[in-house]
Enzyme design. Structure first.
Site, short mmCIF file in Angstrom:
data_model
loop_
_atom_site.label_atom_id
_atom_site.label_comp_id
_atom_site.label_asym_id
_atom_site.label_seq_id
_atom_site.Cartn_x
_atom_site.Cartn_y
_atom_site.Cartn_z
N GLN A 172 0.79 -1.52 -0.07
CA GLN A 172 -0.11 0.00 0.17
C GLN A 172 0.74 1.17 0.19
O GLN A 172 0.43 2.32 -0.32
CB GLN A 172 -1.02 0.07 1.12
CG GLN A 172 -0.31 0.28 2.51
CD GLN A 172 -1.14 -0.04 3.65
OE1 GLN A 172 -1.53 -1.26 4.07
NE2 GLN A 172 -1.52 0.97 4.24
N ASN B 221 -1.13 -9.30 4.69
CA ASN B 221 -0.98 -7.86 4.85
C ASN B 221 -1.00 -7.10 3.62
O ASN B 221 -0.72 -8.03 2.60
CB ASN B 221 0.01 -7.75 6.06
CG ASN B 221 -0.17 -6.37 6.69
OD1 ASN B 221 -0.97 -5.66 6.45
ND2 ASN B 221 0.68 -6.09 7.52
#
Ligand SMILES: *[C@@H]1O[C@H](CO)[C@@H](O)[C@H](O)[C@H]1NC(C)=O
Ligand SMILES: *[C@@H]1O[C@H](CO)[C@@H](O)[C@H](O)[C@H]1NC(C)=O
Length: 338
Positions: A140, A305
């Site tokens: 991200q 994740n």
């Protein structure tokens, strides 16, 4: 004077840090250079000393923790990943974008376990990666868009389950276009609000057609590039790890919010993560449960994740399961139906 040639650096950035943490250790110079090369770190000159001080403090913490873990004091190990030059406060501020927006709460349906499924029938371990439900680890960047990655993760899984095709879906589409549903791009959002967007929008674009930029942008959704659609979403009973297990085993990967605000999570490397300081209600990070199992004597949730592969076990973490809803993993669990 430690570094006469770095006097201005010392004055600019290092004064406070050095006073607090003591001088840097010259014998770590090679290791520091290796860290910078490995993770492509290019600091401003005035920033480097501060980063070095934080990195050394984290290194000391990791070494101490791992000595204890080797002795059996902890069930998990820490490591110097690409986030090892950030303080805990700074890291949480830039990465953990799971935000509860009280003025706008989107309700999914309530997940009911199929009546013929009994807990005793469930497999002792599940790993949806082996069945083709899970795309590769994504990153991200420094943008609080975890909620978008958690959303695409569970939708990718359900789309695969229905069509047999694993299609990577666009987080940037969600970051740029789901403001109306209550999300706030890199400043945070919620998976359920993103599910709401995909339902209202009648689809979400593919990753390939709408690539990730790690910053807010204008909405560039194109109907022609839709990679998956969604008809509704389901909430797993809040806080019930048994229901979460039933959902993971019978449905596929499930989106969850967790408390990821601890240094132990930032620097997690391997083993079953257990953090006694974790909260079950103050959730700040969106991730994806892709399975569960038992490691030695420790039950765990297998969690994907969105912090790249340098973090954790190639991007994954095993989090303690049946440990009183540790880190709130079952507090806000949900998934889309397609
Ligand atoms: C919550 O959502 C509403 C409506 O979309 C928005 O106006 C408001 O700014 C949001 N609040 C926060 C704290 O994000
Ligand atoms: C949790 O879910 C299971 C399975 O649906 C149920 O039997 C149990 O009563 C629930 N526990 C609580 C505390 O609600």
């Amino acid at each position: 004077m430690l570094f006469p040639q770095m006097f201005s650096v010392f004055v600019l950035a290092g004064l406070v840090a050095l006073t607090v943490a003591g001088p840097i250790k010259l014998e770590l110079n090679n290791e520091w250079e290796l860290f910078k090369t490995t993770y492509n770190k290019n600091y401003l000159q005035e920033e480097e000393l501060l980063r070095r001080v934080i990195w050394e403090r984290n290194l000391q913490h990791v070494q101490q923790h791992n000595i204890e873990a080797d002795r059996g004091v902890h069930t998990f190990w820490l490591g110097m990943n690409e986030y090892a030059d950030m303080s805990s406060e700074e890291f949480v501020r830039s990465m953990n974008g799971y935000r509860v927006n009280a003025t706008k709460t989107f309700q999914c349906g309530k997940f009911m376990t199929p009546s013929h499924v009994k807990l005793s029938d469930l497999p002792t371990s599940v790993d949806w990666r082996n069945e083709g439900y899970v795309t590769g680890i994504k990153n991200q960047g420094q943008c609080g868009s975890c909620w978008a990655f958690s959303t695409t993760g569970s939708l990718e899984g359900q789309h695969f389950k229905k069509t047999g095709k694993l299609v990577s879906l666009s987080e940037q589409n969600l970051v740029d276009c789901s403001k109306k549903e209550g999300n706030d791009g890199c400043q945070g959002g919620l998976m359920n609000q993103a599910f709401d967007y995909v339902i209202q929008n009648k689809g979400i674009d593919t990753e390939e057609s709408y690539p990730y930029k790690a910053k807010d942008g204008v909405c560039k959704f194109k109907k022609a590039n839709i990679g998956a659609t969604e008809v509704s979403c389901m909430d797993v009973e809040h806080g019930n790890e048994t229901d979460l297990q039933l959902a993971v085993a019978t449905v596929g990967p499930i989106s969850v919010g967790i408390d990821a605000s601890h240094l132990s999570f930032q620097l997690y490397k391997s083993g079953v993560y257990f953090e006694s300081a974790c909260s079950s209600v103050n959730l700040d990070h969106g991730v994806l449960v892709v399975g569960y199992g038992i490691n030695g004597c420790d039950d765990y949730w297998l969690v994907k994740n969105s912090w790249g592969t340098s973090w954790g076990m190639q991007g994954y973490i095993m989090m303690a399961r049946s440990a009183s809803n540790m880190c709130g993993i079952a507090t806000q669990a949900s998934f889309p139906t397609v």
